[in-house]
Design an enzyme around this catalytic site. Structure first.
Site, mmCIF file in Angstrom:
data_model
loop_
_atom_site.group_PDB
_atom_site.id
_atom_site.type_symbol
_atom_site.label_atom_id
_atom_site.label_comp_id
_atom_site.label_asym_id
_atom_site.label_seq_id
_atom_site.Cartn_x
_atom_site.Cartn_y
_atom_site.Cartn_z
ATOM 1 N N HIS A 183 0.820 -1.207 0.000
ATOM 2 C CA HIS A 183 0.000 0.000 0.000
ATOM 3 C C HIS A 183 0.860 1.266 0.000
ATOM 4 O O HIS A 183 0.504 2.271 -0.617
ATOM 5 C CB HIS A 183 -0.936 0.000 1.205
ATOM 6 C CG HIS A 183 -2.203 -0.753 0.966
ATOM 7 N ND1 HIS A 183 -2.974 -1.267 1.979
ATOM 8 C CD2 HIS A 183 -2.843 -1.092 -0.176
ATOM 9 C CE1 HIS A 183 -4.029 -1.879 1.464
ATOM 10 N NE2 HIS A 183 -3.960 -1.793 0.160
ATOM 11 N N ARG A 285 -9.234 -3.077 -13.149
ATOM 12 C CA ARG A 285 -9.402 -4.113 -12.128
ATOM 13 C C ARG A 285 -10.842 -4.080 -11.624
ATOM 14 O O ARG A 285 -11.323 -3.036 -11.185
ATOM 15 C CB ARG A 285 -8.446 -3.879 -10.967
ATOM 16 C CG ARG A 285 -6.991 -3.685 -11.366
ATOM 17 C CD ARG A 285 -6.144 -3.443 -10.126
ATOM 18 N NE ARG A 285 -4.778 -3.066 -10.426
ATOM 19 C CZ ARG A 285 -4.341 -1.814 -10.555
ATOM 20 N NH1 ARG A 285 -5.198 -0.808 -10.377
ATOM 21 N NH2 ARG A 285 -3.096 -1.561 -10.826
ATOM 22 N N ARG A 321 -10.065 -6.651 -16.828
ATOM 23 C CA ARG A 321 -9.689 -7.963 -16.286
ATOM 24 C C ARG A 321 -10.847 -8.493 -15.458
ATOM 25 O O ARG A 321 -11.329 -7.807 -14.545
ATOM 26 C CB ARG A 321 -8.441 -7.838 -15.415
ATOM 27 C CG ARG A 321 -7.979 -9.172 -14.809
ATOM 28 C CD ARG A 321 -6.749 -8.989 -13.942
ATOM 29 N NE ARG A 321 -7.044 -8.250 -12.711
ATOM 30 C CZ ARG A 321 -6.122 -7.766 -11.884
ATOM 31 N NH1 ARG A 321 -4.848 -7.927 -12.159
ATOM 32 N NH2 ARG A 321 -6.474 -7.120 -10.788
ATOM 33 N N GLU A 418 0.960 -14.358 -16.582
ATOM 34 C CA GLU A 418 1.564 -14.123 -15.266
ATOM 35 C C GLU A 418 2.286 -15.362 -14.758
ATOM 36 O O GLU A 418 3.074 -15.285 -13.817
ATOM 37 C CB GLU A 418 0.473 -13.738 -14.255
ATOM 38 C CG GLU A 418 -0.327 -12.519 -14.665
ATOM 39 C CD GLU A 418 -1.623 -12.410 -13.901
ATOM 40 O OE1 GLU A 418 -1.694 -11.604 -12.969
ATOM 41 O OE2 GLU A 418 -2.571 -13.155 -14.242
ATOM 42 N N ASN A 441 4.257 -8.202 -12.398
ATOM 43 C CA ASN A 441 4.386 -8.396 -10.951
ATOM 44 C C ASN A 441 4.365 -9.875 -10.595
ATOM 45 O O ASN A 441 5.260 -10.400 -9.932
ATOM 46 C CB ASN A 441 3.268 -7.670 -10.206
ATOM 47 C CG ASN A 441 3.276 -6.169 -10.449
ATOM 48 O OD1 ASN A 441 4.204 -5.638 -11.027
ATOM 49 N ND2 ASN A 441 2.240 -5.498 -10.005
ATOM 50 N N ASP A 442 3.322 -10.564 -11.046
ATOM 51 C CA ASP A 442 3.219 -11.988 -10.747
ATOM 52 C C ASP A 442 4.198 -12.812 -11.569
ATOM 53 O O ASP A 442 4.729 -13.808 -11.086
ATOM 54 C CB ASP A 442 1.787 -12.486 -10.987
ATOM 55 C CG ASP A 442 0.924 -12.369 -9.735
ATOM 56 O OD1 ASP A 442 1.460 -12.572 -8.637
ATOM 57 O OD2 ASP A 442 -0.272 -12.051 -9.858
ATOM 58 N N ARG A 452 5.973 -11.398 -3.910
ATOM 59 C CA ARG A 452 6.063 -10.003 -4.338
ATOM 60 C C ARG A 452 5.630 -9.008 -3.266
ATOM 61 O O ARG A 452 5.748 -7.803 -3.458
ATOM 62 C CB ARG A 452 5.235 -9.780 -5.610
ATOM 63 C CG ARG A 452 3.723 -9.905 -5.466
ATOM 64 C CD ARG A 452 3.099 -9.930 -6.852
ATOM 65 N NE ARG A 452 1.650 -9.988 -6.850
ATOM 66 C CZ ARG A 452 0.860 -8.938 -7.028
ATOM 67 N NH1 ARG A 452 1.382 -7.747 -7.191
ATOM 68 N NH2 ARG A 452 -0.447 -9.073 -7.039
ATOM 69 N N CYS A 489 0.954 -4.740 -18.404
ATOM 70 C CA CYS A 489 0.163 -3.922 -17.478
ATOM 71 C C CYS A 489 0.706 -4.013 -16.055
ATOM 72 O O CYS A 489 0.094 -3.501 -15.129
ATOM 73 C CB CYS A 489 -1.302 -4.324 -17.508
ATOM 74 S SG CYS A 489 -1.605 -6.043 -17.030
#
Length: 562
Positions: A183, A285, A321, A418, A441-442, A452, A489
Site C-alpha cells: 500500500h 481491475r 480484467r 503471469e 508483478n506476478d 512479491r 500492465c
C-alpha cells in the site's frame, strides 16, 4: 554511503530525513479493574471512532486512497475481531490488551496465508494502534510535523498516513519494509511521491541526515557531495519540464506508435488518467465490486459500474480484467478454504472455473455495458472493449475463457501472462486468444520464487531480471508471429528505461499508473525501435537484474552522446 531498495517511480528528492515516531508500547497483560461490560463499552466506542476517522480520511483523500482506507475502516469493526475482543474481555483482560491480542492473532493468521493477505497484516497493526490510542485518549502515532520539507523515514507506513501526506512538506519516502505492490508503494505512486521501499539499513538513518533519494535507481545516498546535489537538482528540474510538456501519443523516435494506457481500480480515476494523457485503459481491475461483498454482485450492479468506465473513455480502448481473486484474496462466495500456499492455489481463472456462474455473470454484464454505450454513440465515440482473464497457464485455460467470452458476446477476448508456463506455450495460446497482456508483478514472483509482497525478498522481486525479460521476449515473438498485440500492465511498464526494453522485446502497448505516463512518454521518444531492440539484447544477455539495468542505462547514455 549508498543504501539500496525498490524504487517507486522515477522521482528524485534532495533533503533531510525525519523519522516516524515509534509505535505505542505493548499494553501490559494484567487483570482489568473494570467489569467486562464496561470495558466492552469503551472498546465499541473506540472502534466506532477509529472507523469514522478512517472513513473521513478516505473521503478527504479520494481516489485509490479512499478504497484503501475504506477497507481499513471495515477492519476496525470486523465482527470476527469484535467477538474475539469480547471473549478476551470476559477473561478480565483490559480493553487495550484485549484489542492488542485480538488484532495480533488475526495479523499472524494473515501472515501465514502469504500473498495479498500477508500485506494486509501491516494495515491491521495500524488499526490496532489507532484503537489503543483512542482507548488511552492519546494521539495515534503518525507523520511528524516540521516547518521545513523533509524525507520521511519509517519501518513501514500505514495507508491512513500515506493518504493524507502534506506534499508541500513530505518530499520523499524511505521504508525498511514493503514491496513494489504494498500500500505504501501504491499510494506513493499515485501521489507521485519519490519513494524507496524495502531499504535495508533505513532504520539507521538519524533525523537530519542529508540524502539524495533516487527512486529510478532505487538508491539512497547519504552525505552527498555538492556536485552530486547539483546534478540531482538538474534532473529534478528536467522531470518537472517533462511533466508539463504537451500531451502526445506514445511513440518511439522513429514514429513507431506505442499506445500508453492507464491501470485503474475504478471509474473514479478516469479524469486523472485522461488529464495525464492516457490513450485508454490497459487494466481495469474489477475486484472493487467483489472484495467487500458478502455475495457476488448482480449483473445489474456490475453493469452500472462498467458503463460508467466505458463512457468515461468514449472513443478509446478499455481492457477489463475479470475478477482476480481466490485463496490469497478470500471471498466466501468464491473460495474461502485455507490453503498452505495460496499464491500457488485456487486463484484467478482457476477459482472462476470452479465458480463459473460468477464468471458468466461478469461477462454478460460487460457485454451489455458495451452495447449500452455504443448503441447510442457516434462512430468516433464508440468504445473498444477488450476483456481478459488472469492467471492463464496454458491453451486449455485460454480456450475455456475465450469460448465463454464469445458466448457472452465479447468480441475481443484475451488472457494475462503471469505464469511462466504461459510464455513457454505462447504460440499455442495465441491460436485462440486475441491478445496477451503481461502482468510482470506476478510473472516476476513466480519466475524467481519470491513473494512479491515480502520485504525480505524485495531484492529478488525485480522485473529487470534476465529470466523474466526472456519470458517477455518469448511472448513478444509469439505475438508478432501470430500478428496479435502483446501488452504489459504490470509495474514494469511504469519504469521508463525498462519500458523501452519491453518494446524492444516485442511489447506493443504499455499500461501503468497515470502518474508514470509523462516519464515513459518522454523516454520512448528518445529511442528508435532499432535502439530499443539493442537495449533489449543487452538486458537479456546480463547475468542479474542489477547488471541488466546497469547495462541498459550505460548503453542508453552512450547512444544519447553518440
Amino acid at each position: 554511503m549508498l543504501l539500496h531498495g525498490v524504487g517507486v517511480g522515477r522521482g528524485l528528492s534532495v533533503g533531510s530525513t525525519l523519522r516516524m515516531p515509534e509505535p505505542l508500547p505493548e499494553p501490559a497483560d494484567e487483570i482489568s479493574q473494570a467489569s467486562p461490560a464496561e470495558e466492552f463499552a469503551r472498546v465499541k466506542a473506540a472502534l466506532a471512532h477509529v472507523a469514522a476517522d478512517l472513513e473521513a480520511r478516505g473521503e478527504k483523500a479520494g481516489g485509490e486512497a479512499q478504497d484503501v482506507l475504506g477497507a481499513q475502516a471495515l477492519m476496525a469493526q470486523d465482527p470476527t475481531l469484535v467477538d474475539d475482543i469480547e471473549e478476551r474481555l470476559a477473561n478480565h483482560k483490559s480493553a487495550d490488551r484485549a484489542v492488542f491480542e485480538a488484532f495480533a492473532n488475526f495479523r499472524d493468521l494473515l501472515l501465514q496465508m502469504g500473498g495479498y493477505m500477508a500485506e494486509r497484516a501491516t494495515d491491521l497493526d495500524d488499526v490496532s494502534q489507532r484503537i489503543i490510542a483512542s482507548l488511552r485518549g492519546v494521539a495515534a502515532p503518525g507523520v511528524p510535523e516540521s516547518d521545513t520539507p523533509f524525507i520521511l523515514v519509517a519501518h513501514d507506513l500505514a495507508p491512513a498516513d500515506t493518504a493524507l501526506l502534506d506534499l508541500a512538506k513530505v518530499i520523499g519516502l524511505i521504508t525498511r519494509e514493503g514491496g513494489p505492490t504494498s500500500h505504501t508503494a501504491i499510494l506513493a505512486r499515485s501521489k507521485s511521491i519519490p519513494a524507496i521501499v524495502g531499504v535495508e539499513g533505513a532504520e539507521g538513518l538519524p533525523d537530519g541526515t542529508l540524502v539524495i533519494l533516487d527512486a529510478g535507481a532505487g538508491t539512497v545516498r547519504t552525505a552527498p557531495s555538492t556536485s552530486e546535489i547539483e546534478q540531482a537538482n538538474i534532473r529534478i528540474a528536467e522531470r518537472l519540464a517533462v511533466a508539463s510538456a504537451p500531451l502526445t501519443p506514445g511513440a518511439l523516435a522513429d514514429g513507431t506508435l506505442v499506445p500508453l494506457l492507464a491501470n485503474l481500480g475504478s471509474a473514479d480515476g478516469a479524469e486523472e488518467a485522461l488529464a495525464a494523457g492516457a490513450e485508454g485503459v490497459g487494466l481495469f481491475r474489477t475486484e472493487f465490486l467483489f472484495l467487500d461483498a458478502t455475495e457476488a454482485p448482480s449483473v445489474e450492479t456490475q453493469l452500472r459500474e462498467y458503463e460508467r468506465m466505458l463512457r468515461a473513455f468514449a472513443g478509446k480502448k478499455v481492457v477489463v480484467r475479470v475478477l482476480d481473486a481466490g485463496a490469497d484474496k478470500p471471498l466466501s462466495f468464491l473460495n474461502d478454504e485455507k490453503e498452505e500456499n495460496p499464491a500457488l492455489g485456487l486463484r484467478g481463472i482457476r477459482a472462476l472455473r470452479a465458480s463459473e456462474q460468477i464468471l458468466t455473470d461478469q461477462l454478460a454484464a460487460l457485454a451489455l455495458a458495451e452495447s449500452a454505450v455504443n448503441d447510442s454513440a457516434s462512430p468516433g465515440e464508440r468504445v473498444e472493449l477488450w476483456v481478459m482473464a488472469p492467471m492463464i497457464a496454458d491453451s486449455d485455460d485460454t480456450e475455456y475463457f475465450v469460448s465463454l467470452a464469445r458466448e457472452a458476446g465479447i468480441r475481443v477476448a484475451g488472457v494475462m501472462a503471469e505464469v511462466p508456463s504461459s510464455a513457454l506455450v505462447a504460440d499455442q495460446i495465441f491460436e485462440t486468444a486475441d491478445f496477451v497482456s503481461i502482468g510482470t508483478n506476478d510473472l516476476t514472483q513466480y519466475t524467481l520464487a519470491a513473494d512479491r509482497l515480502l520485504g525480505s525478498v524485495a531484492n529478488l522481486q525485480d522485473p529487470w531480471h534476465p529470466a523474466v525479460l526472456r519470458l517477455v521476449g518469448m511472448l513478444g515473438r509469439a505475438g508478432r508471429n501470430a500478428g496479435k498485440p502483446v501488452g504489459v500492465c504490470g509495474e514494469a511498464a511504469a519504469d521508463p528505461a525498462l519500458a523501452v526494453v519491453l518494446v524492444g522485446l516485442g511489447v506493443t502497448t504499455l499500461s501503468m499508473t497515470p502518474a508514470a505516463l509523462a516519464d515513459v512518454r518522454a523516454e520512448l521518444a528518445r529511442h528508435t525501435l532499432a535502439e530499443a531492440q539493442e537495449l533489449a539484447r543487452a538486458a537479456i544477455a546480463a547475468t542479474s537484474a542489477e547488471r541488466a539495468r546497469t547495462a541498459v542505462l550505460r548503453l542508453s547514455a552512450a547512444n544519447a552522446v553518440g
